[in-house]
Design an enzyme around this catalytic site. Structure first.
Site, PDB file in Angstrom:
ATOM      1  N   GLU A   1       0.855  -1.198   0.000  1.00 49.20           N
ATOM      2  CA  GLU A   1       0.000   0.000   0.000  1.00 49.20           C
ATOM      3  C   GLU A   1       0.884   1.238   0.000  1.00 49.20           C
ATOM      4  OE1 GLU A   1      -2.858   0.304   3.253  1.00 49.20           O
ATOM      5  OE2 GLU A   1      -2.849   2.488   3.072  1.00 49.20           O
TER       6      GLU A   1
ATOM      7  N   ARG B   1       0.578  10.411   0.167  1.00 52.35           N
ATOM      8  CA  ARG B   1       0.914  11.486   1.110  1.00 52.35           C
ATOM      9  C   ARG B   1       2.185  12.223   0.725  1.00 52.35           C
ATOM     10  NH1 ARG B   1       0.215   8.097   6.768  1.00 52.35           N
ATOM     11  NH2 ARG B   1      -1.616   6.966   6.037  1.00 52.35           N
TER      12      ARG B   1
ATOM     13  N   THR C   1      -4.516   6.058   1.642  1.00 54.04           N
ATOM     14  CA  THR C   1      -4.910   7.437   1.939  1.00 54.04           C
ATOM     15  C   THR C   1      -5.733   8.041   0.799  1.00 54.04           C
ATOM     16  OG1 THR C   1      -2.698   7.549   2.964  1.00 54.04           O
ATOM     17  CG2 THR C   1      -4.055   9.476   3.177  1.00 54.04           C
TER      18      THR C   1
ATOM     19  N   LYS D   1     -11.224  -1.696   6.472  1.00 55.01           N
ATOM     20  CA  LYS D   1     -10.044  -1.393   7.278  1.00 55.01           C
ATOM     21  C   LYS D   1     -10.583  -0.864   8.603  1.00 55.01           C
ATOM     22  CE  LYS D   1      -6.584   2.336   7.284  1.00 55.01           C
ATOM     23  NZ  LYS D   1      -5.423   2.876   6.562  1.00 55.01           N
TER      24      LYS D   1
END
Ligand code: 3PG
Length: 205
Positions: free
Chosen positions: A41, A45, A69, A126
């Site tokens: 993953e 960011r 994200t 999640k």
């Protein structure tokens, strides 16, 4: 295209990666895959995150590269366009559903969010931030009312507590950044990354 269920089932731990330097992306990913963690993953960011996804998806044999994200539909579409095979969000994204390009793993923290996610067609979630929103106790409490839900707890998961999560029947895998510490990545110590990944991949049942 793989379903999110299939992707989560590939390894007990999904490394959550914050990559600052594009040059580190491929060697970092190769080191993790070599240690037995193929699902990666890449969090959106950093300015280079999309380029990292593109390069890792194209160059790392055996890797299943996704974007993390992801907080709006545009980010999901952009990640899919550069080759992301899945997307992870810290929460539910209004209007987004499970299927489509780059299957989505949405984040939840409460029963109300689970109800909304299930209504949108999701079965995998999640739990975020896992250790803060109740951890193992919350997942045990969710098991009976939400029998269809499967979880990837993330946020505060570590080598020390990952086994406790993975022992739960409604947990498919966990996510965490501990397998790629920033200082080790900065130093380019890929052998150490592979060792951490091997330890993490051994946590599977
Ligand atoms: C994150 O979004 O940063 C992940 O939840 C990772 O959390 P961790 O750094 O506690 O593993």
């Amino acid at each position: 295209m793989r379903s999110i269920e299939d992707i989560l089932g590939l390894a007990p731990v999904i490394p959550v990666l914050i990559i600052e330097d594009l040059a580190q992306a491929v060697p970092l990913g190769r080191a993790l895959v070599a240690g037995g963690l193929p699902v990666l993953e890449i969090t959106l960011r950093t300015p280079v995150a999309m380029d990292c996804i593109e390069r890792m998806a194209g160059e790392i044999e055996g890797a299943v590269v996704g974007a993390g994200t992801v907080i709006n539909p545009q980010m999901r579409r952009a990640a899919a366009a550069v080759g992301a095979q899945f997307c992870v969000s810290p929460g539910l994204i209004e209007g987004e559903t499970a299927g489509g390009q780059a299957p989505l793993l949405p984040g939840v923290a409460t029963a109300t969010e689970l109800i909304a996610g299930i209504a949108a067609g999701f079965t995998c979630f999640k739990l975020f931030p896992a250790n803060v929103v109740g951890g193992v106790g919350a997942l045990k409490a969710f098991a009976s009312p939400f029998q269809q839900a499967r979880f990837c707890p993330t946020g505060g998961v570590s080598a020390e507590n990952a086994r406790d999560y993975l022992a739960l029947p409604n947990v498919v895998c966990v996510g965490g950044s501990w397998v790629a510490p920033a200082d080790v990545v900065r130093a380019g110590d890929w052998g150490r990354i592979t060792a951490l990944a091997a330890e993490a991949s051994g946590l599977g049942r």
